[in-house]
Every structure is written in structure tokens, then in C-alpha cells.
Design a protein around this motif. Sequence first.
Motif, PDB file in Angstrom:
ATOM      1  N   PHE A 254      44.292   2.565  43.063  1.00  0.00           N
ATOM      2  CA  PHE A 254      43.854   3.098  44.353  1.00  0.00           C
ATOM      3  C   PHE A 254      44.300   4.552  44.523  1.00  0.00           C
ATOM      4  N   ASP A 255      45.552   4.846  44.161  1.00  0.00           N
ATOM      5  CA  ASP A 255      46.070   6.210  44.299  1.00  0.00           C
ATOM      6  C   ASP A 255      45.302   7.195  43.408  1.00  0.00           C
ATOM      7  N   ILE A 256      45.011   6.777  42.172  1.00  0.00           N
ATOM      8  CA  ILE A 256      44.246   7.647  41.269  1.00  0.00           C
ATOM      9  C   ILE A 256      42.851   7.889  41.826  1.00  0.00           C
ATOM     10  N   LEU A 257      42.233   6.835  42.334  1.00  0.00           N
ATOM     11  CA  LEU A 257      40.884   6.949  42.892  1.00  0.00           C
ATOM     12  C   LEU A 257      40.864   7.939  44.053  1.00  0.00           C
ATOM     13  N   LYS A 258      41.855   7.853  44.937  1.00  0.00           N
ATOM     14  CA  LYS A 258      41.910   8.780  46.069  1.00  0.00           C
ATOM     15  C   LYS A 258      42.036  10.227  45.597  1.00  0.00           C
ATOM     16  N   GLU A 259      42.877  10.457  44.593  1.00  0.00           N
ATOM     17  CA  GLU A 259      43.051  11.813  44.076  1.00  0.00           C
ATOM     18  C   GLU A 259      41.760  12.347  43.468  1.00  0.00           C
ATOM     19  N   VAL A 260      41.079  11.510  42.707  1.00  0.00           N
ATOM     20  CA  VAL A 260      39.835  11.943  42.069  1.00  0.00           C
ATOM     21  C   VAL A 260      38.781  12.255  43.118  1.00  0.00           C
ATOM     22  N   LEU A 261      38.658  11.398  44.121  1.00  0.00           N
ATOM     23  CA  LEU A 261      37.670  11.634  45.190  1.00  0.00           C
ATOM     24  C   LEU A 261      38.030  12.884  45.988  1.00  0.00           C
ATOM     25  N   ASN A 262      39.312  13.099  46.232  1.00  0.00           N
ATOM     26  CA  ASN A 262      39.727  14.299  46.962  1.00  0.00           C
ATOM     27  C   ASN A 262      39.339  15.563  46.191  1.00  0.00           C
ATOM     28  N   ASP A 263      39.484  15.529  44.874  1.00  0.00           N
ATOM     29  CA  ASP A 263      39.076  16.670  44.048  1.00  0.00           C
ATOM     30  C   ASP A 263      37.589  16.948  44.192  1.00  0.00           C
ATOM     31  N   ARG A 264      36.830  15.909  44.471  1.00  0.00           N
ATOM     32  CA  ARG A 264      35.380  16.052  44.618  1.00  0.00           C
ATOM     33  C   ARG A 264      34.966  16.300  46.068  1.00  0.00           C
ATOM     34  N   GLY A 265      35.958  16.453  46.946  1.00  0.00           N
ATOM     35  CA  GLY A 265      35.660  16.716  48.354  1.00  0.00           C
ATOM     36  C   GLY A 265      35.153  15.502  49.099  1.00  0.00           C
ATOM     37  N   ILE A 266      35.555  14.318  48.667  1.00  0.00           N
ATOM     38  CA  ILE A 266      35.094  13.071  49.290  1.00  0.00           C
ATOM     39  C   ILE A 266      36.293  12.354  49.894  1.00  0.00           C
ATOM     40  N   TYR A 267      36.195  12.019  51.181  1.00  0.00           N
ATOM     41  CA  TYR A 267      37.287  11.359  51.876  1.00  0.00           C
ATOM     42  C   TYR A 267      36.741  10.116  52.564  1.00  0.00           C
ATOM     43  N   MET A 268      37.424   8.987  52.361  1.00  0.00           N
ATOM     44  CA  MET A 268      37.013   7.712  52.957  1.00  0.00           C
ATOM     45  C   MET A 268      38.235   7.040  53.569  1.00  0.00           C
ATOM     46  N   PRO A 269      38.049   6.243  54.617  1.00  0.00           N
ATOM     47  CA  PRO A 269      39.174   5.486  55.190  1.00  0.00           C
ATOM     48  C   PRO A 269      39.813   4.592  54.120  1.00  0.00           C
ATOM     49  N   ASP A 270      41.141   4.508  54.145  1.00  0.00           N
ATOM     50  CA  ASP A 270      41.847   3.752  53.115  1.00  0.00           C
ATOM     51  C   ASP A 270      41.397   2.305  53.035  1.00  0.00           C
ATOM     52  N   ASP A 271      41.194   1.668  54.204  1.00  0.00           N
ATOM     53  CA  ASP A 271      40.827   0.252  54.183  1.00  0.00           C
ATOM     54  C   ASP A 271      39.446   0.042  53.568  1.00  0.00           C
ATOM     55  N   VAL A 272      38.522   0.935  53.844  1.00  0.00           N
ATOM     56  CA  VAL A 272      37.168   0.829  53.278  1.00  0.00           C
ATOM     57  C   VAL A 272      37.216   1.064  51.769  1.00  0.00           C
ATOM     58  N   LEU A 273      37.967   2.094  51.378  1.00  0.00           N
ATOM     59  CA  LEU A 273      38.051   2.424  49.955  1.00  0.00           C
ATOM     60  C   LEU A 273      38.764   1.324  49.178  1.00  0.00           C
TER      61      LEU A 273
END
Length: 306
Positions: A254-273
Amino acid sequence: MAADNRKQIIVRIKPEMLEKLTRLADNEYRSVNGEIEYLVSQAVSSGNGGIYDEDFFGSVAAFIWDGAERELIPMHVTDPVRLVDLKQYEEEKQTVVNNTRAFLQGLPAQNVLLYGDRGTGKSSTVHAIVNEYKDDGLRLIEVKKKDIITLPRLMNAISFAGKKYKFVIFIDDLTFVEGQDNYGELKAVLEGSALHLGNVLVYATTNRRHLIKENASDRHNDMHESDLRQEQMSLSDRFGIVVTYVNPDKKEFFDILKEVLNDRGIYMPDDVLAVEAERFCLEKGGRSPRGVQQLAGIIEARLKLK
């Protein structure tokens, strides 16, 4: 069937030279005539007897060694991955980085075996390091397993470029089937004089703890098992550094996924992600950094598709 337009000529060869040519031909599974034709074609086409000078390595950072033709093929389009793109695994990456920096600075450096689960970024680490240090003279040469037997030829081909460039010979997915003899060639290269010149290291990846896979029919032979263990240890010991990559757990994924999405300018609520990540992992049957990249691509395409 096309006509063979090759011309026959008489060649006068000293007996000792013929013996050497015969051994070379046997190693390459071809006739003496075929070996002579190959050596002549290499000398004529390259103009330097199959030896590459420093100018050849100036335009690109990565090459593939064609073992059949005994030539280096420049790779003008390569994986652009950088170290910053590889999330987590900081200790593993730093180990390889430190070894590479020592190599480039002429300090003692080791051959490296990157071992672990599929999709954890072993190969990407090697490509990222080359991208990071190519301006410092680092060059990558990828060698397929089937071409390991030709490594001595490759060593000779790059021997004249060692003053300006340092070479990482990269062997991906290194595993041998017991009974194959080409791992002997790799052992010889790993401990040979060419590596002691200071311009060549071997970086290899593998998914197997033991590099040599035994045959099922021989598993109950005690003497065979002892010999095989000795071969496995003998080959693995040639790598001074072994770096282990393991798949991430649920939180790490989950942490890696958040970092990768942040690099791509994509932000989602933690519970949804988190729900989407767990569903994806269940469907895939596991978690890996490669899976992160796949899921991130799916999410980005879905959100940005018009």
C-alpha cells in the motif's frame, strides 16, 4: 534454395595454429572452416579483429552481446527507470549503489547476485544504476544465459576500452540445469584475470536460492547430492555480494502504491485505495512492486481516459 557464392581458397596454417583453431571450433560447435570464416569476417567487418575501442561506447550506455555473431549491439532505447522510481528497498539499493561507486572510483568492488522473489525490482535496480552513473563511464552489457560460453570472447572484445569505461556484465534470471557445462565458463570468468583488471564486474539476478537446478532422477543419490551442493556453493561464492529482495507485505504494498501514484500526480482516499489494492492482490495471487506498477497504470488510465 539459394546458391552458396562463397569462394574456396587454400590457407597455409602452422600445426600449432590449427590445434588452437580446432579447439575454438569445438567450443563453438562448428567446423574449423566455419571458425576461420567467422574470425576473418569479424576482422574485416570491424577493422580491428573484433576488438572494440573507446569510441564505440561513447553514444549509448547499454549493449547486448550477440554470442552467435560475437558482436555487441548498441541499445539506443532502454528502460529509463531511475533509482528514485524504485520505492522502498532502500538498504538493498544502497548496497548495490555503494559497490558500483567503489567500482567506478577504482576501489575494491564485488560481483553482485541479486536474489529474491519475482517482480521485486532486481533487474530494474541494475538498469537504474546504469542510468544513474552512465555519465561517469558506466556501461552495461547484457548477456543471455545461452551465450555465457562466449564470455571469454566478450572479455577480449572490450579489453581496450577499460581506461575510459567500466563495464557491468548483466545476466538476468541466472539459473542452470544440472548437467549443463556453461556454468563452468561463468565460474572461470568470475575468478579470472579479466575481472582483476578492474574494468569488469558481473551483476546477475536469480529467483532461485540455488543457481543449479538438480534433476529429479538424481535427488536420491547421496554422492550426486554432495557434488551438486559443492557446485552450487562454488558458483555462488564467486559473488562477493548477495542482495536479497522479498515481496512486500500488505502495508508495504500500500505504501509503495501511494508513492508511485503521488509521483504521477494521482491522489485517492486511503480507504478507497486500500480496498482497490487488496482486490487487485487477491486477483493476482500475491504482492510485488511489479504489481504496484501494473495497478498504478490501471488507475491512471481509468482516471485520465477521456
